[in-house]
Design a protein around this motif. Structure first.
Motif, short mmCIF file in Angstrom:
data_model
loop_
_atom_site.label_atom_id
_atom_site.label_comp_id
_atom_site.label_asym_id
_atom_site.label_seq_id
_atom_site.Cartn_x
_atom_site.Cartn_y
_atom_site.Cartn_z
N SER A 159 14.26 0.06 -0.35
CA SER A 159 13.44 1.04 0.38
C SER A 159 13.51 2.40 -0.29
O SER A 159 12.49 3.10 -0.39
CB SER A 159 13.91 1.15 1.82
N VAL B 243 11.40 2.22 -3.47
CA VAL B 243 9.96 2.19 -3.14
C VAL B 243 9.51 3.57 -2.70
O VAL B 243 8.42 4.03 -3.07
CB VAL B 243 9.67 1.12 -2.07
N ASN C 155 5.08 1.49 -4.15
CA ASN C 155 5.10 0.03 -3.96
C ASN C 155 5.05 -0.74 -5.26
O ASN C 155 5.39 -1.92 -5.30
CB ASN C 155 3.95 -0.40 -3.06
N TRP C 156 4.59 -0.10 -6.33
CA TRP C 156 4.46 -0.77 -7.61
C TRP C 156 5.80 -1.29 -8.13
O TRP C 156 5.88 -2.25 -8.88
CB TRP C 156 3.82 0.17 -8.63
N SER D 24 8.05 -2.84 -6.63
CA SER D 24 8.44 -4.11 -6.02
C SER D 24 7.50 -5.22 -6.49
O SER D 24 6.29 -5.04 -6.58
CB SER D 24 8.36 -3.99 -4.50
N PRO E 37 4.91 -6.43 -3.00
CA PRO E 37 4.48 -5.24 -2.25
C PRO E 37 4.03 -5.62 -0.84
O PRO E 37 3.52 -6.72 -0.62
CB PRO E 37 3.30 -4.70 -3.07
N PRO E 38 4.22 -4.72 0.13
CA PRO E 38 3.80 -5.01 1.50
C PRO E 38 2.28 -4.99 1.62
O PRO E 38 1.59 -4.40 0.80
CB PRO E 38 4.42 -3.88 2.31
N ASP F 147 -0.85 -3.55 2.97
CA ASP F 147 -1.41 -2.36 3.60
C ASP F 147 -2.76 -2.09 2.93
O ASP F 147 -3.24 -2.88 2.12
CB ASP F 147 -0.46 -1.16 3.52
N THR G 204 -2.80 -2.12 -0.93
CA THR G 204 -2.55 -3.38 -1.62
C THR G 204 -3.39 -4.53 -1.06
O THR G 204 -3.17 -5.68 -1.44
CB THR G 204 -1.06 -3.76 -1.52
#
Length: 143
Positions: A90, A93, A98-99, A101, A104-105, A107, A110
């Motif tokens: 976290s 990130v 987010n890149w 990870s 990516p989650p 949202d 993404t």
């Protein structure tokens, strides 16, 4: 005189990338494992989940980029301090986006990454279905 000055400026422009080389030694935990095998295993698992921001196709565990070494150092230092892998991820990130990870989650930023393959599959199926249907009508007209 001006020709000599132009030559020196040109020579300086070609030598400028040499000044950009990283002369700092790598961070202590960039290439050194933790002494506790359980902590090192947690750090290694987390490093496999994080993308190198320089290489972009490698995890920070596999990359030799100086930034990846710094990120490995941060991960190992925080694991050694007792932080959880989720908290470290976290933090990274929040710092890099987010890149960083590989997972990516979902949202708005993404959404295309997650839904794009489904969209292309649906369009391909629609085109194939139309092509097959048109081929059947051509064969019925010939008969």
């Amino acid at each position: 005189m001006s020709l000599r000055l132009a030559f020196l400026c040109l020579l300086g422009a070609f030598a400028l990338p040499l000044a950009a080389q990283d002369r700092l030694p790598p961070a202590p935990y960039a290439y050194q494992q933790l002494k506790d095998p359980a902590q090192e295993a947690r750090a290694k698992a987390l490093m496999e989940e994080l993308r190198c921001l320089v290489c972009q196709g490698q995890s920070i565990a596999d990359s030799d980029a100086p930034l990846a070494g710094d990120m490995r150092h941060e991960v190992r230092s925080k694991i050694a301090a007792g932080e959880s892998p989720a908290a470290i991820k976290s933090w990274l990130v929040a710092r890099y986006g987010n890149w960083v990870s590989y997972d990516p989650p979902f949202d708005m930023a993404t959404a295309f990454l997650w839904l794009g393959p489904l969209l292309f599959l649906a369009v391909g199926g629609w085109l194939a279905f139309g092509r097959f249907r048109r081929g059947e009508s051509d064969s019925e007209d010939a008969a």
